[in-house]
Design an enzyme around this catalytic site. Structure first.
Site, PDB file in Angstrom:
ATOM      1  N   GLY A 222     -58.276  76.559  29.446  1.00 58.44           N
ATOM      2  CA  GLY A 222     -59.545  77.261  29.678  1.00 58.44           C
ATOM      3  C   GLY A 222     -59.917  78.132  28.491  1.00 58.44           C
ATOM      4  O   GLY A 222     -61.071  78.141  28.045  1.00 58.44           O
TER       5      GLY A 222
ATOM      6  N   ASP B 141     -49.828  64.100  36.524  1.00 61.75           N
ATOM      7  CA  ASP B 141     -49.981  64.422  37.949  1.00 61.75           C
ATOM      8  C   ASP B 141     -50.744  63.281  38.624  1.00 61.75           C
ATOM      9  O   ASP B 141     -51.704  62.751  38.050  1.00 61.75           O
ATOM     10  CB  ASP B 141     -50.853  65.679  38.151  1.00 61.75           C
TER      11      ASP B 141
ATOM     12  N   LYS C  14     -39.936  71.430  18.731  1.00 63.53           N
ATOM     13  CA  LYS C  14     -39.736  70.073  19.253  1.00 63.53           C
ATOM     14  C   LYS C  14     -41.074  69.386  19.526  1.00 63.53           C
ATOM     15  O   LYS C  14     -41.909  69.905  20.283  1.00 63.53           O
ATOM     16  CB  LYS C  14     -38.900  70.137  20.541  1.00 63.53           C
TER      17      LYS C  14
ATOM     18  N   LYS D 236     -45.422  64.931  11.681  1.00 55.93           N
ATOM     19  CA  LYS D 236     -44.682  64.125  12.651  1.00 55.93           C
ATOM     20  C   LYS D 236     -45.544  63.884  13.900  1.00 55.93           C
ATOM     21  O   LYS D 236     -45.647  62.758  14.399  1.00 55.93           O
ATOM     22  CB  LYS D 236     -43.408  64.878  13.027  1.00 55.93           C
TER      23      LYS D 236
ATOM     24  N   CYS E  29     -66.369  96.635  46.432  1.00 57.69           N
ATOM     25  CA  CYS E  29     -66.478  95.863  47.674  1.00 57.69           C
ATOM     26  C   CYS E  29     -65.668  96.508  48.799  1.00 57.69           C
ATOM     27  O   CYS E  29     -66.086  97.531  49.321  1.00 57.69           O
ATOM     28  CB  CYS E  29     -66.111  94.402  47.400  1.00 57.69           C
TER      29      CYS E  29
ATOM     30  N   GLU F  80     -64.011  94.961  60.708  1.00 57.06           N
ATOM     31  CA  GLU F  80     -63.139  93.895  60.196  1.00 57.06           C
ATOM     32  C   GLU F  80     -61.703  94.109  60.685  1.00 57.06           C
ATOM     33  O   GLU F  80     -60.929  93.168  60.820  1.00 57.06           O
ATOM     34  CB  GLU F  80     -63.163  93.882  58.653  1.00 57.06           C
TER      35      GLU F  80
ATOM     36  N   ARG G 199     -68.370  89.670  53.776  1.00 54.19           N
ATOM     37  CA  ARG G 199     -68.975  89.433  55.088  1.00 54.19           C
ATOM     38  C   ARG G 199     -69.463  90.733  55.701  1.00 54.19           C
ATOM     39  O   ARG G 199     -70.397  90.755  56.463  1.00 54.19           O
ATOM     40  CB  ARG G 199     -67.924  88.884  56.046  1.00 54.19           C
TER      41      ARG G 199
ATOM     42  N   HIS H 149     -69.563  92.950  43.013  1.00 55.22           N
ATOM     43  CA  HIS H 149     -68.434  92.818  42.076  1.00 55.22           C
ATOM     44  C   HIS H 149     -68.926  92.913  40.630  1.00 55.22           C
ATOM     45  O   HIS H 149     -69.253  91.895  40.020  1.00 55.22           O
ATOM     46  CB  HIS H 149     -67.726  91.473  42.295  1.00 55.22           C
TER      47      HIS H 149
ATOM     48  N   GLU I  41     -67.285  93.300  38.050  1.00 58.80           N
ATOM     49  CA  GLU I  41     -66.333  92.687  37.095  1.00 58.80           C
ATOM     50  C   GLU I  41     -66.746  91.275  36.673  1.00 58.80           C
ATOM     51  O   GLU I  41     -66.321  90.795  35.628  1.00 58.80           O
ATOM     52  CB  GLU I  41     -64.908  92.684  37.666  1.00 58.80           C
TER      53      GLU I  41
HETATM   54  N1  GLN Z   1     -63.295  92.202  53.464  1.00 61.14           N
HETATM   55  C1  GLN Z   1     -64.537  92.798  53.091  1.00 61.14           C
HETATM   56  C2  GLN Z   1     -65.714  91.979  53.564  1.00 61.14           C
HETATM   57  O1  GLN Z   1     -65.591  90.814  53.855  1.00 61.14           O
HETATM   58  C3  GLN Z   1     -64.620  93.019  51.599  1.00 61.14           C
HETATM   59  C4  GLN Z   1     -64.605  91.766  50.781  1.00 61.14           C
HETATM   60  C5  GLN Z   1     -64.336  92.005  49.338  1.00 61.14           C
HETATM   61  O2  GLN Z   1     -63.788  93.035  48.970  1.00 61.14           O
HETATM   62  N2  GLN Z   1     -64.664  91.047  48.481  1.00 61.14           N
HETATM   63  O3  GLN Z   1     -66.807  92.470  53.614  1.00 61.14           O
END
Ligand code: GLN
Length: 547
Positions: A18, A147, A187, A223, A385, A409, A474, A519, A521
């Site tokens: 990657g 594989d 090698k 080689k 999140c 949750e 969710r 997110h 990130e």
């Molecule tokens: N478990 C939480 C939700 O579903 C947070 C999910 C997460 O952190 N990506 O809302």
């Protein structure tokens, strides 16, 4: 006209195909060429969304809401281009499409076989939506040659060579050249065997990229060239470097991009590569003038791949601020039995805290404990999140006095400050707008807009009033609690455009206390660190004495 470069891997897995493909893409871009990247994974899962993070690492999310392999994160970071759901394809998806087509009667009663039906579906997926303006489409084939699972992919690329011709296709094979200390030798045999395996499938690699822990001398190269039937200048050495971001420069110096252009009959001098931005970025990573330690309060602390994009975002933000960010992994569950002093002992000395996302009950109370600590001791903290959801739970319990507040949750609670959207929004149209009708209307995946409240930390960090960020969750923070929490200085600084879904929370009087439902990130790039990570790194080590 698009040229297709196929990247396969041999000898062992985890060779960094990657990074190798992403680096080639970055180098071609540095020559002003247009590239596109794709990954084909041999597993039968339809996507990695439901795969265990222990086995699969991070699930990367694209702008258009696909849950993908983490290599797409590298593609996006190296090329600064958005991937789409068509750029991460698994065998599971291919087989599902073939079976669905068969059920619809598309094959008119023919006997459905791997060749040609599965391989044709693979070839279509490889070329899907690649417009003619793309100069190079780089396709990584997951797994290792040999594989059973990857055979249909290899057969498909063999056929594509025949369909498109040598002048539009290139096979690059990434192998390992191990160093045996006892013999003091490198090698070449495993690479020879791997190429032989490919030859048996009708594929003669055009370029060999050889990973090794030490420099590969000319004799070993010759080689490899001789035994693998490859021109010596097409044996590219890829020895270990200090950071993945140094790989483009290292491969450029080895002539990887030059050889690719020459293979296709182009003069590399026509499009010289400007790799200055990569060199500058690496020198910033390597010469920090400040060091800070960030505690990540996670569940999978033994496996950094699970938090891949977070770690990369910290490298980007660190480089921007000439700061080396050390990470201390803290198992959130380990905080749960501790008393106040124990928490202080474990988290004391950290310059900042990050509470990442996650699913399931295990370890959430530890996250709440870390958030309380950060809030009271003015330690910079970013909640992502689930991390943001736990910030709201913590605030409801400790600022509003709702001691049994929680997230639905994790079971029944009299104060579900976090819950399924369907628990309080009854109108289907609104739910569909928030979820694009996915998963029974409860999963928000991919990019959604958010409006920032003027004058807040978040708005100042972003420097604009509306943003778009990627989601994967969710559960939602229930907007009912917004006014009461706001009165306590716990501000909702980002909301969905209609104002019904909280997106960002913050404590205005705290040096850096920010929680986001999305997110960030996934959108940090080497030379464009995400504002929230940039802000976190800047705030770290600058706050009050919190020991
Ligand atoms: N478990 C939480 C939700 O579903 C947070 C999910 C997460 O952190 N990506 O809302």
């Amino acid at each position: 006209m698009t040229h297709y470069i196929f990247i396969t891997g041999g000898v062992v897995s985890s060779l960094g195909k990657g990074i190798c493909g992403s680096s080639l893409a970055a180098l071609l871009q540095a020559r002003g060429l247009r590239v596109h990247m794709r990954k084909f994974d041999p597993y039968l899962n339809v996507d990695p969304g439901t795969m265990s993070p222990y086995q699969h690492g991070e699930v990367f999310v694209t702008h258009d809401g696909a849950e993908t392999d983490l290599d797409l994160g590298h593609y996006e970071r190296f090329t600064d281009q958005q991937s789409t759901r068509y750029d991460s394809v698994s065998s599971g998806q291919i087989y599902r499409s073939v079976i669905e087509a068969e059920r619809r009667g598309d094959y008119l009663g023919a006997t459905i076989q791997v060749i040609p039906h599965v391989t044709t579906m693979i070839k279509q997926a490889m070329m899907r939506d690649i417009d003619d303006g793309i100069d190079y489409c780089i396709i990584e084939i997951g797994g290792t040659v040999g594989d059973i699972e990857s055979l249909p992919f290899l057969e498909a690329i063999r056929q594509l060579r025949a369909d498109l011709g040598r002048e539009r296709t290139l096979f690059a094979h990434v192998t390992l050249v191990p160093y045996i200390p006892a013999a003091g030798e490198l090698k070449t045999k495993p690479s020879q065997h791997s190429v032989k395996e490919l030859l048996g499938l009708g594929i003669q690699p055009d370029i060999l990229v050889c990973r090794s822990s030490v420099e590969i001398p000319a004799s070993a190269r010759e080689k490899l060239a001789l035994f693998c039937n490859i021109r010596p200048e097409n044996v590219i050495a890829a020895h270990d470097v200090s950071t993945i971001y140094a790989v483009p420069q290292a491969l450029h110096e080895e002539g990887f991009d030059r050889q690719v252009l020459q293979y296709f009959g182009y003069d590399p001098a026509t499009n010289p590569a400007n790799i200055e931005p990569w060199i500058n970025f690496v020198s910033r990573i390597q010469a920090p003038n400040r060091e800070v330690t960030l505690g990540i309060i996670g569940k999978y602390t033994g496996l950094v791949d699970v938090y891949k994009s977070i770690c990369e975002s910290l490298i980007h933000a660190g480089a921007q601020n000439n700061t080396k960010v050390h990470i201390r992994w803290v198992d959130s569950e380990s905080l749960e039995p501790l008393d106040e002093a124990g928490i202080g002992h474990t988290l004391g000395g950290l310059d900042g805290i990050l509470v990442p996302g996650g699913f399931g009950h295990r370890g959430v109370e530890g996250k709440v404990r870390a958030i309380t600590y950060a809030r009271i001791h003015a330690v910079p903290v970013l909640g992502i999140c689930l991390g943001m959801q736990m910030m709201v739970v913590e605030a409801a319990r400790n600022l509003l006095g709702l001691s049994d507040a929680g997230s639905s949750e994790f079971g029944e609670t009299p104060h579900p400050v976090v819950g399924l959207m369907t628990e309080w929004i009854k109108d289907t149209e609104t739910i569909n707008r928030h979820t694009r009708g996915d998963l029974g209307g409860t999963m928000r995946l991919g990019a959604y807009p958010c409006i920032l409240a003027p004058g807040t930390h978040a708005q100042k960090l972003y420097g604009c009033s509306a943003i778009v960020e990627r989601h994967r969750h969710r559960y939602e923070v229930c907007a009912t609690y917004v006014p009461d929490l706001a009165k306590k200085g716990f501000v909702f600084s980002g909301m969905s455009p209609e104002g019904d879904l909280p997106e960002i929370v913050e404590i205005t009087s705290h040096p850096y206390f920010i929680g986001v439902q999305f997110h960030p990130e996934f959108c940090s790039r080497p030379t464009r660190p995400h504002p929230l990570f940039d802000g976190l790194v800047r705030a770290m080590g600058m706050g009050k004495n919190h020991s």
